[in-house]
Scaffold this motif. Structure first.
Motif, PDB file in Angstrom:
ATOM      1  N   ASN A   5      11.224  76.064  19.841  1.00  0.00           N
ATOM      2  CA  ASN A   5      11.431  74.791  19.137  1.00  0.00           C
ATOM      3  C   ASN A   5      10.418  73.716  19.512  1.00  0.00           C
ATOM      4  OD1 ASN A   5      13.806  75.845  17.824  1.00  0.00           O
ATOM      5  ND2 ASN A   5      14.899  75.510  19.758  1.00  0.00           N
ATOM      6  N   ALA A   6       9.325  74.114  20.176  1.00  0.00           N
ATOM      7  CA  ALA A   6       8.263  73.148  20.473  1.00  0.00           C
ATOM      8  C   ALA A   6       7.403  72.896  19.244  1.00  0.00           C
ATOM      9  CB  ALA A   6       7.406  73.644  21.622  1.00  0.00           C
ATOM     10  N   LEU A   7       7.375  73.859  18.338  1.00  0.00           N
ATOM     11  CA  LEU A   7       6.564  73.745  17.127  1.00  0.00           C
ATOM     12  C   LEU A   7       7.437  73.456  15.923  1.00  0.00           C
ATOM     13  CD1 LEU A   7       4.097  76.771  17.480  1.00  0.00           C
ATOM     14  CD2 LEU A   7       3.817  74.431  18.320  1.00  0.00           C
ATOM     15  N   ASN A   8       6.866  72.757  14.959  1.00  0.00           N
ATOM     16  CA  ASN A   8       7.535  72.535  13.682  1.00  0.00           C
ATOM     17  C   ASN A   8       6.463  72.366  12.615  1.00  0.00           C
ATOM     18  OD1 ASN A   8       6.728  69.655  13.660  1.00  0.00           O
ATOM     19  ND2 ASN A   8       8.250  69.452  15.307  1.00  0.00           N
ATOM     20  N   ALA A   9       6.896  72.241  11.377  1.00  0.00           N
ATOM     21  CA  ALA A   9       5.930  72.128  10.283  1.00  0.00           C
ATOM     22  C   ALA A   9       5.034  70.917  10.440  1.00  0.00           C
ATOM     23  CB  ALA A   9       6.677  72.071   8.949  1.00  0.00           C
ATOM     24  N   GLU A  10       5.602  69.826  10.930  1.00  0.00           N
ATOM     25  CA  GLU A  10       4.838  68.577  11.031  1.00  0.00           C
ATOM     26  C   GLU A  10       3.740  68.655  12.094  1.00  0.00           C
ATOM     27  OE1 GLU A  10       5.544  63.780  11.831  1.00  0.00           O
ATOM     28  OE2 GLU A  10       7.247  65.160  11.784  1.00  0.00           O
ATOM     29  N   ASN A  11       4.120  69.046  13.335  1.00  0.00           N
ATOM     30  CA  ASN A  11       3.093  69.006  14.384  1.00  0.00           C
ATOM     31  C   ASN A  11       2.063  70.125  14.233  1.00  0.00           C
ATOM     32  OD1 ASN A  11       4.475  71.233  15.483  1.00  0.00           O
ATOM     33  ND2 ASN A  11       5.301  70.099  17.226  1.00  0.00           N
ATOM     34  N   THR A  12       2.452  71.256  13.683  1.00  0.00           N
ATOM     35  CA  THR A  12       1.465  72.329  13.481  1.00  0.00           C
ATOM     36  C   THR A  12       0.482  71.980  12.371  1.00  0.00           C
ATOM     37  OG1 THR A  12       3.058  73.517  12.078  1.00  0.00           O
ATOM     38  CG2 THR A  12       2.916  74.166  14.394  1.00  0.00           C
ATOM     39  N   LEU A  13       0.972  71.349  11.310  1.00  0.00           N
ATOM     40  CA  LEU A  13       0.064  70.912  10.249  1.00  0.00           C
ATOM     41  C   LEU A  13      -0.917  69.862  10.763  1.00  0.00           C
ATOM     42  CD1 LEU A  13       2.296  70.694   7.052  1.00  0.00           C
ATOM     43  CD2 LEU A  13       0.217  72.057   7.319  1.00  0.00           C
ATOM     44  N   LYS A  14      -0.429  68.973  11.613  1.00  0.00           N
ATOM     45  CA  LYS A  14      -1.306  67.941  12.166  1.00  0.00           C
ATOM     46  C   LYS A  14      -2.427  68.576  12.978  1.00  0.00           C
ATOM     47  CE  LYS A  14      -1.499  63.989  15.314  1.00  0.00           C
ATOM     48  NZ  LYS A  14      -0.763  63.128  16.262  1.00  0.00           N
ATOM     49  N   ILE A  15      -2.075  69.551  13.812  1.00  0.00           N
ATOM     50  CA  ILE A  15      -3.086  70.220  14.636  1.00  0.00           C
ATOM     51  C   ILE A  15      -4.089  70.951  13.755  1.00  0.00           C
ATOM     52  CG2 ILE A  15      -3.479  72.030  16.343  1.00  0.00           C
ATOM     53  CD1 ILE A  15      -0.637  71.362  17.446  1.00  0.00           C
ATOM     54  N   GLY A  16      -3.581  71.769  12.839  1.00  0.00           N
ATOM     55  CA  GLY A  16      -4.460  72.561  11.990  1.00  0.00           C
ATOM     56  C   GLY A  16      -5.360  71.720  11.116  1.00  0.00           C
ATOM     57  N   GLN A  17      -4.799  70.683  10.518  1.00  0.00           N
ATOM     58  CA  GLN A  17      -5.591  69.822   9.633  1.00  0.00           C
ATOM     59  C   GLN A  17      -6.601  69.001  10.414  1.00  0.00           C
ATOM     60  OE1 GLN A  17      -2.671  67.636   7.378  1.00  0.00           O
ATOM     61  NE2 GLN A  17      -2.218  69.364   6.021  1.00  0.00           N
ATOM     62  N   SER A  18      -6.225  68.540  11.597  1.00  0.00           N
ATOM     63  CA  SER A  18      -7.151  67.755  12.414  1.00  0.00           C
ATOM     64  C   SER A  18      -8.361  68.594  12.813  1.00  0.00           C
ATOM     65  CB  SER A  18      -6.448  67.233  13.670  1.00  0.00           C
ATOM     66  OG  SER A  18      -5.412  66.334  13.337  1.00  0.00           O
ATOM     67  N   LEU A  19      -8.126  69.825  13.205  1.00  0.00           N
ATOM     68  CA  LEU A  19      -9.227  70.714  13.573  1.00  0.00           C
ATOM     69  C   LEU A  19     -10.077  71.052  12.345  1.00  0.00           C
ATOM     70  CD1 LEU A  19      -7.333  73.124  15.992  1.00  0.00           C
ATOM     71  CD2 LEU A  19      -8.998  71.386  16.640  1.00  0.00           C
ATOM     72  N   GLY A  20      -9.407  71.414  11.262  1.00  0.00           N
ATOM     73  CA  GLY A  20     -10.125  71.787  10.045  1.00  0.00           C
ATOM     74  C   GLY A  20     -10.963  70.668   9.477  1.00  0.00           C
ATOM     75  N   ASN A  21     -10.436  69.452   9.506  1.00  0.00           N
ATOM     76  CA  ASN A  21     -11.171  68.297   8.985  1.00  0.00           C
ATOM     77  C   ASN A  21     -12.435  68.011   9.783  1.00  0.00           C
ATOM     78  OD1 ASN A  21      -9.276  67.920   6.970  1.00  0.00           O
ATOM     79  ND2 ASN A  21      -8.141  66.351   8.087  1.00  0.00           N
ATOM     80  N   CYS A  22     -12.460  68.483  11.023  1.00  0.00           N
ATOM     81  CA  CYS A  22     -13.639  68.279  11.876  1.00  0.00           C
ATOM     82  C   CYS A  22     -14.543  69.509  11.901  1.00  0.00           C
ATOM     83  CB  CYS A  22     -13.203  67.930  13.286  1.00  0.00           C
ATOM     84  SG  CYS A  22     -12.318  66.359  13.390  1.00  0.00           S
ATOM     85  N   GLY A  23     -14.247  70.459  11.046  1.00  0.00           N
ATOM     86  CA  GLY A  23     -15.078  71.656  10.960  1.00  0.00           C
ATOM     87  C   GLY A  23     -14.892  72.629  12.101  1.00  0.00           C
ATOM     88  N   ILE A  24     -13.733  72.568  12.764  1.00  0.00           N
ATOM     89  CA  ILE A  24     -13.453  73.479  13.874  1.00  0.00           C
ATOM     90  C   ILE A  24     -12.499  74.571  13.403  1.00  0.00           C
ATOM     91  CG2 ILE A  24     -12.461  73.694  16.187  1.00  0.00           C
ATOM     92  CD1 ILE A  24     -13.234  70.735  16.625  1.00  0.00           C
ATOM     93  N   SER A  25     -12.944  75.814  13.466  1.00  0.00           N
ATOM     94  CA  SER A  25     -12.106  76.940  13.061  1.00  0.00           C
ATOM     95  C   SER A  25     -11.316  77.470  14.250  1.00  0.00           C
ATOM     96  CB  SER A  25     -12.957  78.052  12.463  1.00  0.00           C
ATOM     97  OG  SER A  25     -13.848  78.576  13.437  1.00  0.00           O
ATOM     98  N   VAL A  26     -10.245  78.204  13.952  1.00  0.00           N
ATOM     99  CA  VAL A  26      -9.389  78.785  14.984  1.00  0.00           C
ATOM    100  C   VAL A  26      -9.332  80.299  14.755  1.00  0.00           C
ATOM    101  CG1 VAL A  26      -7.085  78.822  16.020  1.00  0.00           C
ATOM    102  CG2 VAL A  26      -8.014  76.672  15.125  1.00  0.00           C
ATOM    103  N   PRO A  27     -10.115  81.082  15.486  1.00  0.00           N
ATOM    104  CA  PRO A  27     -10.109  82.529  15.285  1.00  0.00           C
ATOM    105  C   PRO A  27      -8.939  83.243  15.938  1.00  0.00           C
ATOM    106  CG  PRO A  27     -11.703  81.943  16.960  1.00  0.00           C
ATOM    107  CD  PRO A  27     -11.178  80.656  16.416  1.00  0.00           C
TER     108      PRO A  27
END
Length: 279
Positions: free
Chosen positions: A46-68
């Motif tokens: 329960n540490a993860l949810n739709a809101e905080n995971t989207l924030k992490i993913g979008q923040s990285l993606g918007n800066c051109g950082i991929s997650v392999p």
């Protein structure tokens, strides 16, 4: 080819700080281990949810950082079954939200009977240990299939899947088409076989053809009868040969400089890029 670093090897805490450090170092890919660099993300269900995971993913993606790769490593043969259950639950949660985080692969090693030390124990090489790992990862692969994700497995000499052949047997018996391999040459080495590292790499590339999603890149020295990890270029590995073999296997390979930190980050990136270009 992409060079990546683990988020917690960047030496900073918090998402914004990690992004800033990545930008300053020219890093465009990161192996995401959220609970090791974000204090607000605990290693618990329960540490993860739709809101905080989207924030992490979008923040990285918007800066051109991929997650392999997403790391959610746990010990499936730990003597404390509460820790095993917690690890499975956390792993499943990362699978559930993996696409929000910018990746669809969650990985772990296969554990040790030495519990939190993750080191060699004779019991690791028993049939009982292997069957426990197979059962656990089969459950994870089944759940991953439900959510459209992949499970990454990583072998190591001190763990249950201690060599290429044992990891292959586990993958074969799990028999799921969404299991992939995280390959780390250094992990398979000990005092008895460290000079055979190129042969082990060849074996891994042949055995897991088409299944390796990430290569963990390290270097090492042999001192006082033990192997010691060092940053790439500072040890005994022949990176002309290592990277030549990996490049022949996959010219788009993801190379995670696992454990490379601090002042070694930029020089090691430059070293790997130079060797790769010449390979």
């Amino acid at each position: 080819m992409r060079i990546a670093f683990r988020t917690h090897d960047l030496g900073v805490k918090g998402l914004e700080n990690a992004i800033e450090k990545a930008r300053n170092c020219g890093i465009s890919a990161m192996q995401l281990v959220a609970y090791k660099f974000m204090d607000e993300i605990k290693y618990a269900p329960n540490a993860l949810n739709a809101e905080n995971t989207l924030k992490i993913g979008q923040s990285l993606g918007n800066c051109g950082i991929s997650v392999p790769l997403i790391g959610a490593y746990f010990n499936p043969v730990h003597s404390d079954k509460r820790k095993v259950d917690n690890g499975i639950a956390v792993f499943k949660e990362y699978l559930k939200y993996s696409k929000n985080l910018g990746c669809n692969i969650v990985g772990s090693e296969t554990g040790s009977f030495n519990d939190d030390k993750w080191t060699y124990n004779p019991l690791n090489r028993t049939e009982e240990a292997l069957q426990t790992v197979i059962k656990t990862f089969k459950e994870l692969a089944a759940y991953a299939k439900e959510v459209g994700a992949y499970v990454g497995m990583e072998g190591a000499a001190g763990h249950v899947c201690w060599n290429v052949a044992t990891l292959k047997r586990a993958v074969d018996e799990i028999a799921a088409d969404n299991v992939r391999i995280i390959f780390d040459i250094y992990n398979y080495l000990d005092s008895s076989n460290y000079s055979d590292y190129l042969d082990i790499l060849d074996e891994g590339l042949k055995t897991f053809a088409g299944k390796i999603v990430v290569f963990h890149i390290k270097d090492c020295v042999f001192e006082d009868g033990k192997l010691k990890q060092v940053a790439p270029s500072k040890g005994m590995f022949d990176f002309d040969k290592i990277l030549g073999k990996i490049k022949a296997y996959d010219k788009d390979a993801v190379l995670v400089l696992e454990g490379t930190a601090g002042d070694d980050i930029i020089p090691c990136m430059e070293f790997i890029k130079e060797k790769w270009d010449k390979a």
